[in-house]
Design an enzyme around this catalytic site. Structure first.
Site, PDB file in Angstrom:
ATOM      1  N   ALA A  59      -4.187   2.366   8.629  1.00 40.07           N
ATOM      2  CA  ALA A  59      -3.510   1.106   8.967  1.00 40.07           C
ATOM      3  C   ALA A  59      -4.136   0.452  10.196  1.00 40.07           C
ATOM      4  O   ALA A  59      -4.826  -0.561  10.085  1.00 40.07           O
ATOM      5  CB  ALA A  59      -2.019   1.359   9.192  1.00 40.07           C
ATOM      6  N   ARG A  60      -3.925   1.030  11.378  1.00 36.97           N
ATOM      7  CA  ARG A  60      -4.507   0.542  12.619  1.00 36.97           C
ATOM      8  C   ARG A  60      -4.673   1.712  13.581  1.00 36.97           C
ATOM      9  O   ARG A  60      -3.763   2.528  13.734  1.00 36.97           O
ATOM     10  CB  ARG A  60      -3.637  -0.548  13.276  1.00 36.97           C
ATOM     11  CG  ARG A  60      -3.755  -1.924  12.638  1.00 36.97           C
ATOM     12  CD  ARG A  60      -5.132  -2.541  12.890  1.00 36.97           C
ATOM     13  NE  ARG A  60      -5.306  -3.844  12.251  1.00 36.97           N
ATOM     14  CZ  ARG A  60      -5.822  -4.034  11.056  1.00 36.97           C
ATOM     15  NH1 ARG A  60      -6.209  -2.996  10.344  1.00 36.97           N
ATOM     16  NH2 ARG A  60      -5.977  -5.250  10.565  1.00 36.97           N
ATOM     17  N   ASP A 107      10.954   2.897   5.819  1.00 36.63           N
ATOM     18  CA  ASP A 107      10.624   1.492   6.050  1.00 36.63           C
ATOM     19  C   ASP A 107      11.916   0.695   6.165  1.00 36.63           C
ATOM     20  O   ASP A 107      12.545   0.367   5.167  1.00 36.63           O
ATOM     21  CB  ASP A 107       9.769   0.939   4.913  1.00 36.63           C
ATOM     22  CG  ASP A 107       9.181  -0.432   5.249  1.00 36.63           C
ATOM     23  OD1 ASP A 107       9.774  -1.138   6.091  1.00 36.63           O
ATOM     24  OD2 ASP A 107       8.136  -0.789   4.678  1.00 36.63           O
ATOM     25  N   ASP A 146      -9.483   5.675   9.443  1.00 37.75           N
ATOM     26  CA  ASP A 146     -10.491   4.702   9.025  1.00 37.75           C
ATOM     27  C   ASP A 146     -10.936   3.841  10.199  1.00 37.75           C
ATOM     28  O   ASP A 146     -11.615   2.839  10.006  1.00 37.75           O
ATOM     29  CB  ASP A 146      -9.905   3.817   7.913  1.00 37.75           C
ATOM     30  CG  ASP A 146     -10.971   3.239   6.990  1.00 37.75           C
ATOM     31  OD1 ASP A 146     -12.062   3.828   6.901  1.00 37.75           O
ATOM     32  OD2 ASP A 146     -10.723   2.202   6.361  1.00 37.75           O
ATOM     33  N   ILE A 179       0.826  -1.204   0.000  1.00 35.72           N
ATOM     34  CA  ILE A 179       0.000   0.000   0.000  1.00 35.72           C
ATOM     35  C   ILE A 179       0.863   1.258   0.000  1.00 35.72           C
ATOM     36  O   ILE A 179       0.715   2.135  -0.846  1.00 35.72           O
ATOM     37  CB  ILE A 179      -0.951  -0.003   1.208  1.00 35.72           C
ATOM     38  CG1 ILE A 179      -1.940  -1.172   1.117  1.00 35.72           C
ATOM     39  CG2 ILE A 179      -1.705   1.323   1.301  1.00 35.72           C
ATOM     40  CD1 ILE A 179      -2.777  -1.372   2.362  1.00 35.72           C
ATOM     41  N   HIS A 211     -14.101   2.319   8.483  1.00 33.98           N
ATOM     42  CA  HIS A 211     -13.265   1.190   8.048  1.00 33.98           C
ATOM     43  C   HIS A 211     -13.640   0.740   6.632  1.00 33.98           C
ATOM     44  O   HIS A 211     -13.899  -0.427   6.373  1.00 33.98           O
ATOM     45  CB  HIS A 211     -13.394   0.022   9.030  1.00 33.98           C
ATOM     46  CG  HIS A 211     -12.229  -0.909   8.976  1.00 33.98           C
ATOM     47  ND1 HIS A 211     -12.144  -2.052   9.737  1.00 33.98           N
ATOM     48  CD2 HIS A 211     -11.084  -0.882   8.240  1.00 33.98           C
ATOM     49  CE1 HIS A 211     -11.011  -2.687   9.481  1.00 33.98           C
ATOM     50  NE2 HIS A 211     -10.347  -1.985   8.569  1.00 33.98           N
ATOM     51  N   GLY A 268     -11.629   1.787   3.862  1.00 36.78           N
ATOM     52  CA  GLY A 268     -10.494   2.023   2.987  1.00 36.78           C
ATOM     53  C   GLY A 268     -10.299   0.947   1.934  1.00 36.78           C
ATOM     54  O   GLY A 268     -10.004   1.232   0.772  1.00 36.78           O
ATOM     55  N   GLU A 273     -14.177   8.162  21.323  1.00 34.96           N
ATOM     56  CA  GLU A 273     -13.484   9.389  21.701  1.00 34.96           C
ATOM     57  C   GLU A 273     -13.058  10.225  20.492  1.00 34.96           C
ATOM     58  O   GLU A 273     -12.723  11.408  20.635  1.00 34.96           O
ATOM     59  CB  GLU A 273     -12.260   9.065  22.562  1.00 34.96           C
ATOM     60  CG  GLU A 273     -11.217   8.204  21.878  1.00 34.96           C
ATOM     61  CD  GLU A 273     -10.053   7.876  22.804  1.00 34.96           C
ATOM     62  OE1 GLU A 273      -9.898   8.573  23.826  1.00 34.96           O
ATOM     63  OE2 GLU A 273      -9.301   6.929  22.505  1.00 34.96           O
TER      64      GLU A 273
END
Length: 392
Positions: free
Chosen positions: A229-230, A166, A254, A147, A271, A273, A259
């Site tokens: 991602a998360r 990376d 996503d 990605i 979510h 994406g 909150e």
């Protein structure tokens, strides 16, 4: 032989056709299946069926699967890396464009107008949504996998300066990344030098709260942070402080939690994406192909808990072994074969962490002798699971 597959989360039926006629999908055998195929189904806390040998996640992340428990039970867990990469890439690029021009707020505002003089109201109020162009701005991409690499390449084509970080990027992926994307060796360079930052790494103990107070302190004022991602990659308490201080201009994610909802300068998507018809089909096809190959040949591709193992099956029988990664295990396997007067046609053993996987091809047509060998392996210490596969 018929294999059984149980699916969760409405896996694309066209993609499931990749399994072929030897697979029963969600039929009467599904209570004790050979394999699961799922997307978001939470498997934490469940008891695995005794017959379960494989789990395929139609997507890249596997946080909904208890990997350690599956490994200890001899269950191979697969994912489908790259299958939804294009969908997520487009979602992130759209988010960059929307944040630059604040189209969502502009649309919400114009829908509050009424009366015959709406055109005049539009002309009078549109200045508040002037925005900026992304050409010439700097995008930081954390994680240059399937990605992140695509996002880096396409953002560069849109005129952005792109920095990529990376430390674990594969050689294959690196070849596909444009030479115009500048690789940096320290993620702090991303935080300090970018107008936009997008993250594409798995959630691990190391990556949890990658965006914390220290990271936000390095950023220039007006930074846009995008997270497809998360959710746990961002420390929300630190994020709120960074927004209040004007360091973060907008946070787009996503992954919705209570909150984050209904807060100024935070845009939350449900979510979606990777939720395109094309991506869901690609994920289902890849998951189906992976499970079929594993069940019919024992070969492993795209597993998150066992190594990739490929070996052409030319012998009459193949035994697959999942074993603990202990010294002399291959020698003991070879000895067990020779004691029964069976010749080894080919053998390959690969380890990953505390476990290993073996493909053992036998030059033997006597099914009785082969079954005896399987029984011996099943009664052996340090061998977790044994499968027998006959050449078609």
């Amino acid at each position: 032989m018929v294999y059984s597959v149980k699916t969760f989360n409405n896996i694309n039926q066209v993609g499931l056709k990749e399994l072929g006629n030897q697979f029963q999908i969600d039929g009467d055998l599904a209570e004790n299946p050979d394999a699961f195929i799922l997307r978001s189904q939470n498997l934490h806390g469940i008891d695995f069926p005794e017959n379960l040998k494989a789990i395929a996640r139609a997507g890249a992340g596997t946080n909904n699967i208890p990997i350690a428990d599956a490994t200890a039970a001899g269950i191979v867990v697969f994912n489908t890396p790259g299958a939804n990469a294009n969908a997520v890439k487009e979602a992130v690029l759209a988010s960059i464009l929307m944040s630059a021009r604040d189209y969502i707020a502009a649309n919400a505002w114009v829908n509050t107008l009424s009366g015959d003089d709406v055109p005049k109201q539009v002309e009078a109020g549109k200045k508040q949504f002037a925005g900026s162009e992304i050409s010439g701005k700097t995008l930081g991409v954390i994680g240059l996998g399937a990605i992140g690499g695509r996002i880096a390449n396409y953002a560069q084509r849109l005129g952005m300066n792109v920095l990529g970080y990376d430390p674990y990027v594969s050689i294959e992926t690196a070849w596909n990344i444009s030479h115009h994307v500048k690789r940096v060796d320290d993620v702090k360079e991303i935080f300090a030098n970018c107008d936009y930052i997008t993250v594409h790494v798995p959630l691990t103990d190391e990556t949890r709260h990658t965006f914390n107070s220290e990271a936000f302190a390095l950023m220039q004022k007006g930074t846009v942070v995008i997270n497809f991602a998360r959710g746990e990659l961002v420390d929300n308490a630190a994020l709120f402080e960074a927004i209040e201080a004007g360091v973060v201009k907008r946070y787009i994610t996503d992954f919705g939690t209570e909150e984050l909802l209904n807060k100024e300068k935070i845009t939350v998507f449900p979510h979606v994406g990777g939720s395109t018809a094309e991506a869901e089909l690609n994920c289902a096809i890849m998951a189906g192909k992976t499970i079929r190959r594993f069940m019919e040949t024992g070969e492993i591709t795209n597993s998150v808990n066992f190594p990739n193992v490929h070996q052409a099956l030319t012998a009459p029988y193949r035994i697959t072994l999942i074993n603990k990664n202990v010294p002399n295990i291959v020698a003991k396997i070879s000895t067990a074969v020779s004691e029964l007067g069976i010749n080894i046609d080919n053998i390959i053993n690969r380890s990953k962490g505390e476990y290993a996987y073996t493909l053992l091809d036998l030059d033997e047509n006597d099914k009785t002798k082969v079954n005896h060998l399987v029984e011996n392996f099943e009664n052996s210490d340090n061998i977790v699971r044994v499968r027998l596969i006959a050449k078609k």
